[in-house]
Design an enzyme around this catalytic site. Structure first.
Site, PDB file in Angstrom:
ATOM      1  CG  LEU A  43      18.728   7.549  32.462  1.00 36.04           C
ATOM      2  CD1 LEU A  43      17.390   7.452  31.708  1.00 36.04           C
ATOM      3  CD2 LEU A  43      19.489   6.235  32.346  1.00 36.04           C
ATOM      4  CG  ASP A  44      25.177   9.560  29.730  1.00 35.51           C
ATOM      5  OD1 ASP A  44      25.558   9.916  30.852  1.00 35.51           O
ATOM      6  OD2 ASP A  44      25.689   8.623  29.086  1.00 35.51           O
ATOM      7  CE  LYS A  45      21.567  18.243  25.777  1.00 34.21           C
ATOM      8  NZ  LYS A  45      22.429  19.315  25.220  1.00 34.21           N
ATOM      9  NE  ARG A  73      28.103   7.641  25.913  1.00 29.99           N
ATOM     10  CZ  ARG A  73      28.288   8.928  26.205  1.00 29.99           C
ATOM     11  NH1 ARG A  73      27.840   9.419  27.363  1.00 29.99           N
ATOM     12  NH2 ARG A  73      28.935   9.704  25.369  1.00 29.99           N
TER      13      ARG A  73
END
Length: 322
Positions: A121-123, A221
């Protein structure tokens, strides 16, 4: 030889087999060999898997919420701001560092006593993330993700109000100019499929439930942004979109991209029992939603009756019954 051994030992990844061969842990007729050696039939192959060595990342006592844990895997509710794996600029304070401290029965992955990161998962994305404790589970889960045997549902707070539901299906690849970005507007690439439903509509924003049928980097996104509805707070894919009014205030209150890995469902590699995990909506996203809900007009009252008053402290449930 590496292809043959990968088929003979399905509990090890091909890259792991390749590394063992390169390190001299595979003998062909008593002699070290190269991964690309062609087998003619009748050779005696000996594979030695050494005991795991301590992982390079160090264990750190960090806040970590677990949704599920057993002998094979753990499912984490990842917090915003936590990087998954150590890398450039993030040598410590990562999810891997936290897991090395929290999980005491790691069996080893890739020859090291470390957790197996199945997906990322992205930060600044929160929510469900599954991690393998041993190599067999890692291989099985990677296959499940690759063959779309894992159901992944996200919550996203987006600019504007999209159509009630939709399916976005494109080819997918790295942006030809901005190399740190990805795009669905390529002539060649891998397939990417995103399905969404609008759960709540506000003034200038909407809460969207998203099902990922593929798992490309930044897929939600990118797809929502290129559909005209980037995530609130997404500096990479939504920088050109200005929020107004309550949406701008919600974005400022959130302070990050508005994406939450809400639900995760998959068959356990050992027991084959279906695990269904759900990560609670984090406090910062709930605060942004509360602000947006407060701006909605009160429901119209029936003739002759006053408009209903909202009870103090009342909350609306995020999502819908399945």
């Amino acid at each position: 030889m590496d292809q043959y051994l990968a088929r003979a030992f399905p509990d090890l990844t091909r890259s792991r087999i390749h590394g063992l061969i390169e390190a001299g842990h595979v003998l062909a007729d008593g002699q070290p060999a190269k991964p690309a050696r062609r087998l003619r039939g009748g050779e005696l192959l000996v594979l030695h898997v050494p005991a795991p060595v301590p992982a390079v990342p160090v264990a750190e006592e960090l806040p970590l919420a677990l949704l599920h844990e057993d002998r094979d895997l753990v499912v984490v509710d990842k917090a915003a701001g936590m990087v998954v794996h150590p890398g450039a600029g993030h040598a410590s304070g990562t999810l891997v560092n936290a897991l090395l401290h929290r999980v005491k029965d790691l069996a080893g992955v890739g020859g090291e006593l470390r957790p197996g990161i199945v997906h990322r998962l992205d930060k600044d994305t929160t929510g469900c993330l599954v991690v393998a404790k041993n190599e067999q589970t890692l291989v099985a889960l990677q296959k499940a993700f690759k063959t779309r045997a894992v159901a992944k549902t996200y919550l996203a707070l987006v600019h504007g109000v999209p159509p009630a539901e939709g399916r976005i299906e494109t080819l997918y690849g790295r942006h030809p100019v901005h190399r740190q970005r990805f795009t669905g507007k390529v002539k060649e690439g891998k397939s990417a499929i995103t399905v969404y439903r609008v759960l709540e509509a506000f003034d200038g924003a909407a809460l969207v439930e998203v099902d990922l049928l593929t798992g490309r980097t930044h897929q939600i996104r990118v797809h929502l942004s290129e559909a005209g509805h980037p995530l609130l707070g997404d500096a990479l894919y939504g920088a050109g979109r200005k929020a107004k009014g309550a949406a701008a205030e919600a974005q400022e209150r959130l302070g990050r991209q508005a994406l939450h890995a809400w639900r995760l469902s998959f068959a356990h590699p050992r027991t084959h029992k279906v695990l269904k995990l759900e990560a609670p909506v984090p406090a910062d996203l709930e605060a942004a939603l509360t602000l947006l809900r407060a701006t909605l007009p009160a429901p119209a009252a029936p003739p002759g009756k006053p408009a209903p008053r909202k009870a103090a402290g009342a909350r609306r449930t995020t999502g819908r019954t399945r």
